[in-house]
Design a protein around this motif. Sequence first.
Motif, short mmCIF file in Angstrom:
data_model
loop_
_atom_site.label_atom_id
_atom_site.label_comp_id
_atom_site.label_asym_id
_atom_site.label_seq_id
_atom_site.Cartn_x
_atom_site.Cartn_y
_atom_site.Cartn_z
N SER A 54 0.83 -1.20 0.00
CA SER A 54 0.00 0.00 0.00
C SER A 54 0.87 1.25 0.00
CB SER A 54 -0.91 0.00 1.23
OG SER A 54 -1.41 1.28 1.52
N GLU A 55 0.65 2.16 -0.95
CA GLU A 55 1.38 3.43 -0.95
C GLU A 55 1.10 4.21 0.33
OE1 GLU A 55 0.88 5.81 -4.39
OE2 GLU A 55 1.45 4.21 -5.80
N GLU A 56 -0.16 4.15 0.77
CA GLU A 56 -0.53 4.84 2.01
C GLU A 56 0.21 4.25 3.20
OE1 GLU A 56 -4.52 5.67 4.78
OE2 GLU A 56 -4.71 4.76 2.79
N GLY A 57 0.31 2.90 3.24
CA GLY A 57 1.00 2.25 4.34
C GLY A 57 2.48 2.57 4.36
N VAL A 58 3.11 2.62 3.19
CA VAL A 58 4.52 2.97 3.12
C VAL A 58 4.72 4.42 3.53
CG1 VAL A 58 6.48 3.29 1.55
CG2 VAL A 58 5.06 1.24 1.36
N GLY A 59 3.87 5.31 3.00
CA GLY A 59 4.00 6.73 3.32
C GLY A 59 3.83 7.01 4.80
N PRO A 91 0.74 -13.82 -7.71
CA PRO A 91 0.72 -12.35 -7.82
C PRO A 91 1.48 -11.64 -6.72
CG PRO A 91 -1.47 -13.26 -8.23
CD PRO A 91 -0.62 -14.40 -7.75
N LYS A 92 1.64 -12.30 -5.57
CA LYS A 92 2.33 -11.65 -4.44
C LYS A 92 3.81 -11.43 -4.73
CE LYS A 92 -0.70 -13.29 -0.72
NZ LYS A 92 -1.54 -14.21 -1.51
N TYR A 93 4.40 -12.22 -5.64
CA TYR A 93 5.80 -11.96 -5.99
C TYR A 93 5.96 -10.56 -6.56
CZ TYR A 93 7.33 -16.76 -5.16
OH TYR A 93 7.66 -17.96 -4.57
N ASP A 94 5.00 -10.14 -7.39
CA ASP A 94 5.03 -8.78 -7.91
C ASP A 94 4.52 -7.77 -6.89
OD1 ASP A 94 6.20 -8.61 -10.46
OD2 ASP A 94 4.49 -9.62 -11.36
N GLU A 95 3.42 -8.11 -6.23
CA GLU A 95 2.77 -7.18 -5.32
C GLU A 95 3.67 -6.80 -4.15
OE1 GLU A 95 -1.39 -6.85 -2.71
OE2 GLU A 95 -0.77 -8.77 -3.57
N THR A 101 8.90 -3.02 -3.28
CA THR A 101 10.20 -2.34 -3.29
C THR A 101 10.11 -1.01 -4.03
OG1 THR A 101 11.32 -4.49 -3.25
CG2 THR A 101 12.63 -2.58 -3.91
N ARG A 102 9.35 -0.99 -5.13
CA ARG A 102 9.18 0.26 -5.87
C ARG A 102 8.50 1.33 -4.99
NH1 ARG A 102 8.95 0.47 -11.40
NH2 ARG A 102 8.18 -1.70 -11.48
N ARG A 103 7.46 0.91 -4.27
CA ARG A 103 6.77 1.86 -3.38
C ARG A 103 7.74 2.39 -2.31
NH1 ARG A 103 3.12 -2.53 -3.54
NH2 ARG A 103 1.44 -2.14 -5.05
N LEU A 104 8.56 1.50 -1.78
CA LEU A 104 9.52 1.90 -0.76
C LEU A 104 10.52 2.90 -1.34
CD1 LEU A 104 10.61 1.53 2.13
CD2 LEU A 104 11.96 -0.40 1.27
N GLN A 155 16.61 -5.31 -11.19
CA GLN A 155 16.58 -4.49 -12.39
C GLN A 155 15.77 -3.20 -12.17
OE1 GLN A 155 18.34 -4.78 -15.12
NE2 GLN A 155 17.43 -2.90 -15.92
N MET A 156 14.65 -3.33 -11.47
CA MET A 156 13.83 -2.16 -11.18
C MET A 156 14.60 -1.15 -10.34
SD MET A 156 11.94 -0.63 -8.60
CE MET A 156 11.66 -1.97 -7.44
N ILE A 157 15.35 -1.63 -9.35
CA ILE A 157 16.13 -0.73 -8.50
C ILE A 157 17.18 0.00 -9.34
CG2 ILE A 157 17.79 -0.63 -6.59
CD1 ILE A 157 16.30 -3.06 -5.38
#
Length: 364
Positions: A54-59, A91-95, A101-104, A155-157
Motif C-alpha cells: 500500500s502506498e498509504e501504508g509505506v508513506g 501475484p504476491k511476488y510482484d505485489e 520495493t518500488r513503493r519503498l 533491475q527495477m532498483i
Amino acid sequence: MNRQADTVLITGSSGFIGHRLMRELARDYRVVGLDLKETEVPEGARFVPIDLTSEEGVGKALRDVRGHEGPRIASVIHLAAYFDLSGEDDPKYDEVTVEGTRRLLHGLRDLDVEQFVFSSTMLVHKAGSPGTTITENRPLDPKLPYRASKIRTEQMIREERGDLKAVFLRPGGVYSNRCENAFLAHQIARIFEGRLKGHMYPGDLRTGQSFLHLEDLAEAVKRVIDRRDGLPPETAILLGEPAAIGYGDLQGRIGELIRGTPWQTWQIPKVMAKTGAWAEDEVLGGEPFTKPWMADIADDHYAIGISRARELLGWEPKHRLSDALPRMIENLKSDPDGWYRANKIDPARLERGRGPSDRVLDSC
C-alpha cells in the motif's frame, strides 16, 4: 565515525534474519524495524508497522520515521519479500517483492538516504556444476518464480534508484546454530526419523550449495553500512562459505552425527521423486514441505566465489557448516521437540513414528 548518530532502517525486521540484524545493528546504530507485525524489539531499536502493498501504508511508516529520527538515513536494509513453496507463480511476488520495493524507493525520495541494500539471493545466478565456482559476473537465470522476482526487483532498483547508492547482497543459504534453514532442517529431520525418503536424492550426489551463518551475514551487513562512502554507486556482492559440501557427503555427515554410522544415500530418477512428492502431498497428506519442482533443481550446484566481498568489505566467513553441524545435531538430540518447533517442523512427526519400510532401512 559516530555510528550511534546514524539511522538504519530494516524491512522484514520480524523475520529470522531481520530480527537478528536489529539486535546486532542496534549496538552501533539507531535502528528502526519495519514490518507488518511486531516481534520483540531489542534495546536501542524501535518498531514501525509498514504495509509494502500500500502506498498509504509505506508513506505513513516513513512519515513516522522522519518525525522521530529525522530525514537523514544512513542505510535501508530491505529484507521484506514474498516466498512460498508451491514453485508456481503468484501475484504476491510482484505485489510484495517487486512493487513493494518500488513503493519503498519512491517513499524514500522524501528522505535523505545514503544507501539502499537489497537482500537478493545467490540463486539468481545460473547454476553451476561440481568443480565450478559462481561469481557476480555469472549470467542470471529466472527459472523459478522466487528467483525471477529477485531478478526483476534488482533491475527495477537499477532503473529507479537515481543517485541513491545500491548494494545487491546475494547470500547463500542462511543458517544458525539451531539450523533454522528450512531445506537443511528437513534434510536433518528425515535422517533423524529414519525415513525411507531420507535415503533418496533425485540428482547428482556431488552437487551442493554454499551456506552462510547468520552471524557472518550480520557482520557483512555491518561492513556494507560502515563502508558505504567507499562502495561503488551500484554493486552486487555474493556472500557465503566458499566450499559447497556435496549432498551425498552432507547426508553421510549428518547420519554419522545422529546415528554413529554412515548414512547411505541413493540417486533416484527425477520422475520417481516427482511422483512420490506429488502422491505424498496430494494423496497421502504427508510431509507438505517436499514438492515436485525440487527434483528439477536437484542437480544445481552453487559454490560461490567471495573475492568481491573480500575486496570491498574486507569480509570472509568465520563459520563453516561442517563445523556447525555437531552443535546443531546436539541441539536436536537434547531437545527434539524444541528443535522441531524452532525449525517450523511439526513435532507430531516424532510421535507418529516410522512405517515398516522406513524401519527396514533404518540401519542402512
